[in-house]
Enzyme design. Structure first.
Site, PDB file in Angstrom:
ATOM      1  N   LYS A   1       9.595 -16.170 -11.069  1.00 57.95           N
ATOM      2  CA  LYS A   1       8.787 -15.093 -11.657  1.00 57.95           C
ATOM      3  C   LYS A   1       7.656 -15.679 -12.507  1.00 57.95           C
ATOM      4  CE  LYS A   1       9.236 -11.204 -14.771  1.00 57.95           C
ATOM      5  NZ  LYS A   1      10.071 -10.581 -15.778  1.00 57.95           N
TER       6      LYS A   1
ATOM      7  N   PHE B   1      -4.321   3.159  14.710  1.00 56.40           N
ATOM      8  CA  PHE B   1      -4.682   4.168  13.712  1.00 56.40           C
ATOM      9  C   PHE B   1      -5.740   3.535  12.810  1.00 56.40           C
ATOM     10  CE2 PHE B   1      -2.041   8.038  13.425  1.00 56.40           C
ATOM     11  CZ  PHE B   1      -1.199   7.824  14.502  1.00 56.40           C
TER      12      PHE B   1
ATOM     13  N   ASN C   1       0.858  -1.197   0.000  1.00 52.45           N
ATOM     14  CA  ASN C   1       0.000   0.000   0.000  1.00 52.45           C
ATOM     15  C   ASN C   1       0.886   1.235   0.000  1.00 52.45           C
ATOM     16  OD1 ASN C   1       0.570   0.801   2.846  1.00 52.45           O
ATOM     17  ND2 ASN C   1      -0.321  -1.213   3.210  1.00 52.45           N
TER      18      ASN C   1
ATOM     19  N   LYS D   1     -13.438  -0.231  15.324  1.00 53.05           N
ATOM     20  CA  LYS D   1     -12.105  -0.839  15.507  1.00 53.05           C
ATOM     21  C   LYS D   1     -11.619  -0.656  16.944  1.00 53.05           C
ATOM     22  CE  LYS D   1     -10.860  -0.398  10.677  1.00 53.05           C
ATOM     23  NZ  LYS D   1     -10.201   0.353   9.622  1.00 53.05           N
TER      24      LYS D   1
HETATM   25  O1  PMT Z   1       2.870   6.054   6.534  1.00 55.59           O
HETATM   26  P1  PMT Z   1       2.252   7.357   6.065  1.00 55.59           P
HETATM   27  O2  PMT Z   1       2.427   7.601   4.589  1.00 55.59           O
HETATM   28  O3  PMT Z   1       2.703   8.522   6.907  1.00 55.59           O
HETATM   29  O4  PMT Z   1       0.676   7.237   6.264  1.00 55.59           O
HETATM   30  C1  PMT Z   1       0.142   7.201   7.552  1.00 55.59           C
HETATM   31  C2  PMT Z   1      -1.017   6.199   7.652  1.00 55.59           C
HETATM   32  C3  PMT Z   1      -2.182   6.684   6.819  1.00 55.59           C
HETATM   33  C4  PMT Z   1      -0.555   4.811   7.176  1.00 55.59           C
HETATM   34  C5  PMT Z   1      -1.401   6.118   9.182  1.00 55.59           C
HETATM   35  O5  PMT Z   1      -1.779   7.389   9.628  1.00 55.59           O
HETATM   36  C6  PMT Z   1      -2.518   5.127   9.413  1.00 55.59           C
HETATM   37  O6  PMT Z   1      -3.683   5.421   9.295  1.00 55.59           O
HETATM   38  N1  PMT Z   1      -2.134   3.866   9.773  1.00 55.59           N
HETATM   39  C7  PMT Z   1      -3.057   2.741   9.930  1.00 55.59           C
HETATM   40  C8  PMT Z   1      -3.417   2.214   8.591  1.00 55.59           C
HETATM   41  C9  PMT Z   1      -4.296   0.997   8.646  1.00 55.59           C
HETATM   42  O7  PMT Z   1      -3.830  -0.055   8.339  1.00 55.59           O
HETATM   43  O8  PMT Z   1      -5.485   1.176   9.122  1.00 55.59           O
HETATM   44  P2  PMT Z   1      -6.573  -0.015   9.309  1.00 55.59           P
HETATM   45  O9  PMT Z   1      -7.806   0.712   9.589  1.00 55.59           O
HETATM   46  O10 PMT Z   1      -6.522  -0.950   8.155  1.00 55.59           O
HETATM   47  O11 PMT Z   1      -6.055  -0.791  10.596  1.00 55.59           O
HETATM   48  C10 PMT Z   1      -6.484  -0.427  11.899  1.00 55.59           C
HETATM   49  C11 PMT Z   1      -5.368  -0.728  12.888  1.00 55.59           C
HETATM   50  O12 PMT Z   1      -5.133  -2.138  12.916  1.00 55.59           O
HETATM   51  C12 PMT Z   1      -4.050  -0.084  12.568  1.00 55.59           C
HETATM   52  O13 PMT Z   1      -3.485   0.386  13.769  1.00 55.59           O
HETATM   53  C13 PMT Z   1      -3.212  -1.217  11.976  1.00 55.59           C
HETATM   54  O14 PMT Z   1      -1.809  -1.060  12.265  1.00 55.59           O
HETATM   55  C14 PMT Z   1      -3.783  -2.429  12.685  1.00 55.59           C
HETATM   56  N2  PMT Z   1      -3.719  -3.670  11.888  1.00 55.59           N
HETATM   57  C15 PMT Z   1      -4.408  -3.783  10.719  1.00 55.59           C
HETATM   58  C16 PMT Z   1      -4.378  -4.975  10.019  1.00 55.59           C
HETATM   59  C17 PMT Z   1      -3.605  -6.050  10.509  1.00 55.59           C
HETATM   60  N3  PMT Z   1      -3.520  -7.198   9.868  1.00 55.59           N
HETATM   61  N4  PMT Z   1      -2.914  -5.916  11.657  1.00 55.59           N
HETATM   62  C18 PMT Z   1      -2.956  -4.723  12.360  1.00 55.59           C
HETATM   63  O15 PMT Z   1      -2.317  -4.605  13.392  1.00 55.59           O
END
Ligand code: PMT
Length: 411
Positions: free
Chosen positions: A291, A325, A212, A339
């Protein structure tokens, strides 16, 4: 409130006579870009290396370089500037100036000004390796450290004089970062903070992957801010172009599985875990050993869900403060609060992604904080380092303090 620690602050940049004096121009530029009001002091020898006019043009203020020949308003400049300064950087600091400061000598604008300074001071020595190793210089630096100044170790490498070893002025970005640390409150001393950042990448074959747009900027800003505030910080990051933050234990990973392994290993040790990483929710079920060749018109990839690291942390959580986040393109509040509850978090920072000044890749972010107690706080668009400081403010006051408060006892 702006909390990048330097906006509108009055900063004194003092330049001594060394070959690295030219790097101070970049330090000045970084300070100005961050919104500081910068005043420059130059020693006489510094002016042999760089013209005062350059600093005057870039700072927009006259340079303090002579005690007696700059008109009557200059008579108390050493006192006025010292009283008004929020912080001081001396870069490069020569052996001569270091010796004067360690011994209270006041015979030029800089050394005289320094006797009146009460704000934080960052000293960045730069000189020939043998001069730096000299016992008198080391003794003087020890004195300055015990007097409360922060001394930055010089970098090693080939010096202008041909010697190789320590003595180089660190890069301006590093000096700027250390200075931010000098100005930050030290309210997280003794706390162990685990931060994740960046994307994860899930290999399809040896040359292709699913990932991503996360640049790591948000997570690195959280790690830097926590370190500036005195925390012991471990950063687990997916692939990014960002350099390891200073004084932060940085572990580089590629896949969600690798990230999960390191996070679970570090979990027990952490007081606070802040998960800013954009972990890939899905990865290819199988990664091809070779590949994949172009052939058919259509290619079907079978994906499987990765482990939700944060959800597992929420289930295993004991004493840890958990912060997530949420990157959303719509329904921020609904999705973020869902979440928060599902993953058993204390805070979730919801950011709308998809615009150029918020979310992925940008230097700024627009964040709403959702707290476990049901309250929310919407922040305006601001630098990611400022977002990080506000998040840490809330963790320090609202969450850590609440966790420490004695439980009410019923008779
Ligand atoms: O890195 P930058 O370019 O500065 O951008 C910042 C950001 C947009 C990446 C950051 O601010 C942000 O939003 N990070 C969380 C992105 C995300 O994966 O969001 P989510 O809503 O999909 O996940 C929710 C939370 O679960 C997050 O804290 C994530 O780390 C966690 N997660 C998600 C999926 C997974 N398999 N394991 C996790 O721990």
């Amino acid at each position: 409130m702006m909390r990048n620690g330097i906006k509108n602050k009055k900063v004194i940049l003092a330049v001594c006579g060394g070959i690295a004096a030219y790097k101070s121009i970049e330090i000045l530029r970084l300070l100005k870009k961050a919104g500081a009001e910068v005043r420059v002091i130059m020693t006489q020898s510094a002016q042999w290396f760089v013209g005062a006019l350059t600093f005057e043009a870039l700072s927009g203020q006259s340079v303090f370089k002579d005690m007696f020949q700059e008109g009557s308003e200059a008579s108390f400049r050493h006192i006025d500037w010292a009283r008004e300064a929020d912080g001081v950087i001396i870069a490069p600091a020569t052996a001569n100036t270091i010796g004067k400061l360690a011994n209270g000598i006041a015979d030029d604008p800089l050394s005289t000004f320094m006797l009146a300074v009460a704000s934080p001071v960052l000293i960045c020595p730069s000189m020939n390796t043998h001069m730096y190793a000299n016992q008198a210089v080391q003794r003087n630096l020890d004195t300055l450290r015990s007097d409360g100044y922060v001394v930055v170790e010089p970098a090693s490498g080939q010096l202008a004089c041909g010697t190789t070893g320590p003595g180089r002025l660190p890069e301006p970005e590093e000096i700027f970062d250390r200075f931010l640390g000098c100005l930050s409150p030290k309210d997280l001393v003794g706390k162990k903070i685990l931060v994740t950042a960046g994307p994860t990448i899930e290999p399809i074959d040896p040359v292709r992957f699913i990932s991503n747009r996360s640049s790591g900027k948000m997570g690195f800003a959280v790690a830097r801010a926590a370190e500036h505030r005195g925390a012991e910080v471990t950063l687990i990051s997916g692939p990014t172009h960002l350099a390891d933050p200073m004084n932060v234990t940085t572990i580089r990973v590629r896949t969600a599985e690798e990230m999960a392994g390191h996070v679970f290993q570090q979990m027990e040790n952490a007081d606070v875990i802040i998960k800013s990483a954009a972990v890939s929710d899905y990865g290819p079920k199988e990664s091809e050993a070779h590949k994949i060749k172009k052939g058919k018109n259509e290619l079907v990839l079978h994906l499987q869900q990765n482990e939700d690291i944060l959800k597992v942390l929420g289930q295993k959580k004991k004493h840890q403060i958990l912060v997530g986040f949420a990157a959303e393109t719509k329904d921020l509040e609904k999705n973020a609060t869902q979440k928060l509850a599902e993953k058993n978090l204390d805070i979730i920072a919801g950011n709308l992604v998809g615009s150029s000044d918020s979310g992925f890749e940008s230097d700024t972010n627009t964040v709403t904080l959702f707290f476990k107690d049901g309250t929310t706080e919407s922040l305006p668009t601001m630098e990611k380092l400022e977002v990080a400081h506000i998040l840490l403010d809330r963790i320090a006051t609202k969450v850590l303090r609440a966790a420490k408060a004695p439980k009410s006892t019923k008779n």
